[in-house]
Scaffold this active site. Structure first.
Site, PDB file in Angstrom:
ATOM      1  N   ASN A   1      29.869  49.946  44.783  1.00 14.61           N
ATOM      2  CA  ASN A   1      29.467  48.715  44.100  1.00 14.61           C
ATOM      3  C   ASN A   1      29.414  47.573  45.113  1.00 14.61           C
ATOM      4  O   ASN A   1      29.605  47.801  46.306  1.00 14.61           O
ATOM      5  CB  ASN A   1      30.439  48.401  42.951  1.00 14.61           C
ATOM      6  CG  ASN A   1      31.865  48.277  43.470  1.00 14.61           C
ATOM      7  OD1 ASN A   1      32.175  47.381  44.237  1.00 14.61           O
ATOM      8  ND2 ASN A   1      32.732  49.217  43.071  1.00 14.61           N
TER       9      ASN A   1
ATOM     10  N   LYS B   1      46.392  48.200  29.820  1.00 20.35           N
ATOM     11  CA  LYS B   1      46.897  48.553  31.149  1.00 20.35           C
ATOM     12  C   LYS B   1      48.310  48.001  31.390  1.00 20.35           C
ATOM     13  O   LYS B   1      48.838  48.109  32.492  1.00 20.35           O
ATOM     14  CB  LYS B   1      45.916  48.079  32.231  1.00 20.35           C
ATOM     15  CG  LYS B   1      44.511  48.678  32.044  1.00 20.35           C
ATOM     16  CD  LYS B   1      43.596  48.488  33.237  1.00 20.35           C
ATOM     17  CE  LYS B   1      42.201  49.010  32.912  1.00 20.35           C
ATOM     18  NZ  LYS B   1      41.386  49.345  34.078  1.00 20.35           N
TER      19      LYS B   1
HETATM   20  O1  PMT Z   1      35.301  41.591  46.565  1.00 22.99           O
HETATM   21  P1  PMT Z   1      34.473  40.380  46.187  1.00 22.99           P
HETATM   22  O2  PMT Z   1      33.053  40.461  46.681  1.00 22.99           O
HETATM   23  O3  PMT Z   1      35.147  39.091  46.580  1.00 22.99           O
HETATM   24  O4  PMT Z   1      34.362  40.359  44.608  1.00 22.99           O
HETATM   25  C1  PMT Z   1      35.511  40.165  43.836  1.00 22.99           C
HETATM   26  C2  PMT Z   1      35.519  41.034  42.568  1.00 22.99           C
HETATM   27  C3  PMT Z   1      34.369  40.645  41.691  1.00 22.99           C
HETATM   28  C4  PMT Z   1      35.412  42.511  42.956  1.00 22.99           C
HETATM   29  C5  PMT Z   1      36.896  40.778  41.856  1.00 22.99           C
HETATM   30  O5  PMT Z   1      36.975  39.421  41.508  1.00 22.99           O
HETATM   31  C6  PMT Z   1      37.039  41.633  40.608  1.00 22.99           C
HETATM   32  O6  PMT Z   1      36.651  41.258  39.527  1.00 22.99           O
HETATM   33  N1  PMT Z   1      37.651  42.841  40.741  1.00 22.99           N
HETATM   34  C7  PMT Z   1      37.817  43.823  39.680  1.00 22.99           C
HETATM   35  C8  PMT Z   1      36.531  44.515  39.402  1.00 22.99           C
HETATM   36  C9  PMT Z   1      36.711  45.643  38.396  1.00 22.99           C
HETATM   37  O7  PMT Z   1      36.785  46.776  38.792  1.00 22.99           O
HETATM   38  O8  PMT Z   1      36.866  45.270  37.177  1.00 22.99           O
HETATM   39  P2  PMT Z   1      37.101  46.314  35.924  1.00 22.99           P
HETATM   40  O9  PMT Z   1      37.015  45.428  34.752  1.00 22.99           O
HETATM   41  O10 PMT Z   1      36.158  47.450  36.050  1.00 22.99           O
HETATM   42  O11 PMT Z   1      38.563  46.875  36.134  1.00 22.99           O
HETATM   43  C10 PMT Z   1      39.712  46.262  35.535  1.00 22.99           C
HETATM   44  C11 PMT Z   1      40.925  46.427  36.430  1.00 22.99           C
HETATM   45  O12 PMT Z   1      41.286  47.825  36.523  1.00 22.99           O
HETATM   46  C12 PMT Z   1      40.728  45.965  37.841  1.00 22.99           C
HETATM   47  O13 PMT Z   1      41.908  45.321  38.257  1.00 22.99           O
HETATM   48  C13 PMT Z   1      40.475  47.238  38.620  1.00 22.99           C
HETATM   49  O14 PMT Z   1      40.954  47.107  39.967  1.00 22.99           O
HETATM   50  C14 PMT Z   1      41.290  48.255  37.838  1.00 22.99           C
HETATM   51  N2  PMT Z   1      40.734  49.626  37.880  1.00 22.99           N
HETATM   52  C15 PMT Z   1      39.459  49.859  37.443  1.00 22.99           C
HETATM   53  C16 PMT Z   1      38.964  51.149  37.428  1.00 22.99           C
HETATM   54  C17 PMT Z   1      39.786  52.201  37.883  1.00 22.99           C
HETATM   55  N3  PMT Z   1      39.348  53.441  37.883  1.00 22.99           N
HETATM   56  N4  PMT Z   1      41.032  51.946  38.295  1.00 22.99           N
HETATM   57  C18 PMT Z   1      41.515  50.675  38.310  1.00 22.99           C
HETATM   58  O15 PMT Z   1      42.660  50.449  38.683  1.00 22.99           O
END
Ligand code: PMT
Length: 395
Positions: free
Chosen positions: A209, A340
């Site tokens: 991504n 979570k």
């Molecule tokens: O890196 P940059 O370019 O500065 O951009 C920053 C960002 C947009 C990446 C950051 O601000 C951000 O939003 N990160 C989380 C992105 C994400 O994966 O969101 P999610 O809604 O899909 O996941 C929710 C949470 O679960 C996140 O904390 C993620 O790290 C975690 N997760 C998700 C999927 C997975 N399989 N395992 C996880 O632990």
């Protein structure tokens, strides 16, 4: 943060001296008071008048030139300095200071100061790799002097290799973190995840991504500056890890989970800003796949949800998640906090200007376990990092 701080900049004779002009201008913009001391050789590259104009302070070169204010000057600058930075630092200045030689205004003042001294070396790659220089650096490091590593690239002499002085913005943020005296995370261990994960299809291709790691690296930098021990577990990015953090580079979500678990017991706080891929190819081919067919289907399997798994064994740790959404930001984020088992979540919307991937700013909503939503204005990722840490402290 640099407002009213006294920074003494030593400029020595190297072509990177031109970058020191930008550094002075940045520090002055940040409202620091900058005094510049140049070596005689440095004046062959840049006229002292340039630094004088940029800093609005008299530039000192010659200890013995009239008027003889030097007698007290080297002591007064040494005492006045909150931080001493030598940029560019040649092999010569590093060698002299490592061996206690004080034969000009710069070396004398460094010798007399009790302020932290930081070197930003710049030189030819063979000089930088020379064991004499390296042992001088080691000697100074052992005495508490700090170094901002040069980067690799094409050097002024035409050689390719290590020796390019760190860019002024990197030096500025290093100075910022050195002078950030608020050590309110001393004694705490924080795991910060950053960047994307890469899920291999074959040795050539992967699913990933757009995360650049900027958000996570900002958090790691601030946490380190505030006294924490920081493990920065990062997917692939071009960013340089902030000085002082322990960088652990990973590729896939499974890698990331494994490396987090190695340090989880030790951690008091985990901040998951990484954009972890939710799915990975069921098979990662050993050889490059051939493009024989018009259509190709790749079977994907779900990756572990790292944060969900951490939430199950949370104990008294603080868990902070991020949420990246394109619709129903608040509803989705609220659901994730509970599912979570997080203390709070930082939610950003991809379609908000100045938010999300790749930007130096972010626009977020912070949502806690009770469902309280705090909408924050656009701010730099560094400022947001501080704000997230402030919230953690309140918990
Ligand atoms: O890196 P940059 O370019 O500065 O951009 C920053 C960002 C947009 C990446 C950051 O601000 C951000 O939003 N990160 C989380 C992105 C994400 O994966 O969101 P999610 O809604 O899909 O996941 C929710 C949470 O679960 C996140 O904390 C993620 O790290 C975690 N997760 C998700 C999927 C997975 N399989 N395992 C996880 O632990």
């Amino acid at each position: 943060m640099l407002k009213n701080k006294n920074i003494v900049l030593g400029v020595t004779g190297g072509i990177a001296a031109y970058k020191a002009c930008d550094l002075v201008s940045r520090l002055v913009k940040a409202e620091a008071n900058v005094d510049v001391i140049m070596t005689q050789n440095a004046t062959k590259f840049i006229n002292p008048l340039t630094f004088q104009s940029l800093s609005s302070n008299q530039v000192i070169v010659d200890m013995f030139k009239e008027p003889k204010y030097w007698e007290i000057q080297h002591i007064s600058l040494a005492k006045k300095a909150d931080l001493f930075i030598i940029a560019p630092a040649t092999a010569n200045i590093i060698g002299k200071i490592a061996n206690g030689i004080a034969d000009d205004m710069l070396t004398t003042t460094v010798m007399a100061t009790k302020a932290p001294v930081v070197f930003a070396p710049a030189m030819n790659c063979n000089m930088y790799e020379n064991p004499i220089l390296q042992s001088n650096i080691e000697r100074l490091k052992a005495l508490g002097y700090k170094f901002i590593e040069p980067s690799k690239g094409r050097l002024a002499c035409g050689d390719m290799g290590i020796g390019k002085m760190a860019e002024p913005d990197v030096i500025e943020s290093y100075i910022n973190s050195m002078l950030d005296r608020k050590k309110d995370f001393a004694g705490k261990t924080i795991i910060v995840t950053a960047g994307p994960t890469r899920e291999a299809i074959d040795p050539v291709r992967y699913i990933s991504n757009h995360s650049t790691g900027k958000m996570g690296y900002a958090i790691a930098q601030k946490a380190m500056a505030r006294g924490a021990k920081v493990y920065l577990i990062s997917g692939p990015t071009i960013l340089k890890a902030p000085e002082g953090v322990q960088l652990i580079s990973v590729n896939s979500a499974k890698d990331m989970q494994k490396r987090i678990m190695e340090h989880y017991d030790e951690a008091n706080i985990v901040i998951m800003s990484a954009a972890v891929a939710d799915y990975a190819p069921a098979i990662s081919h050993q050889q490059k796949m051939k493009k024989d067919n018009e259509k190709l289907s790749i079977e994907l399997v779900k990756n572990p949800d790292i944060l969900y798994e951490l939430g199950k064994i949370k104990g008294d740790k603080i868990l902070v998640g991020f949420a990246m959404e394109t619709q129903d930001l608040i509803e989705n984020a609220k659901e994730k906090v509970i599912k979570k088992n997080l203390d709070f979540i930082v939610a950003n919307d991809l379609y908000t200007e100045g938010a999300g991937f790749g930007t130096d700013t972010n626009v977020v909503k912070i949502i806690d376990r009770k469902g309280n939503v705090d909408s924050l204005p656009k701010m730099t990722k560094l400022d947001l990092a501080d704000l997230i840490l402030d919230r953690i402290l309140k918990l």
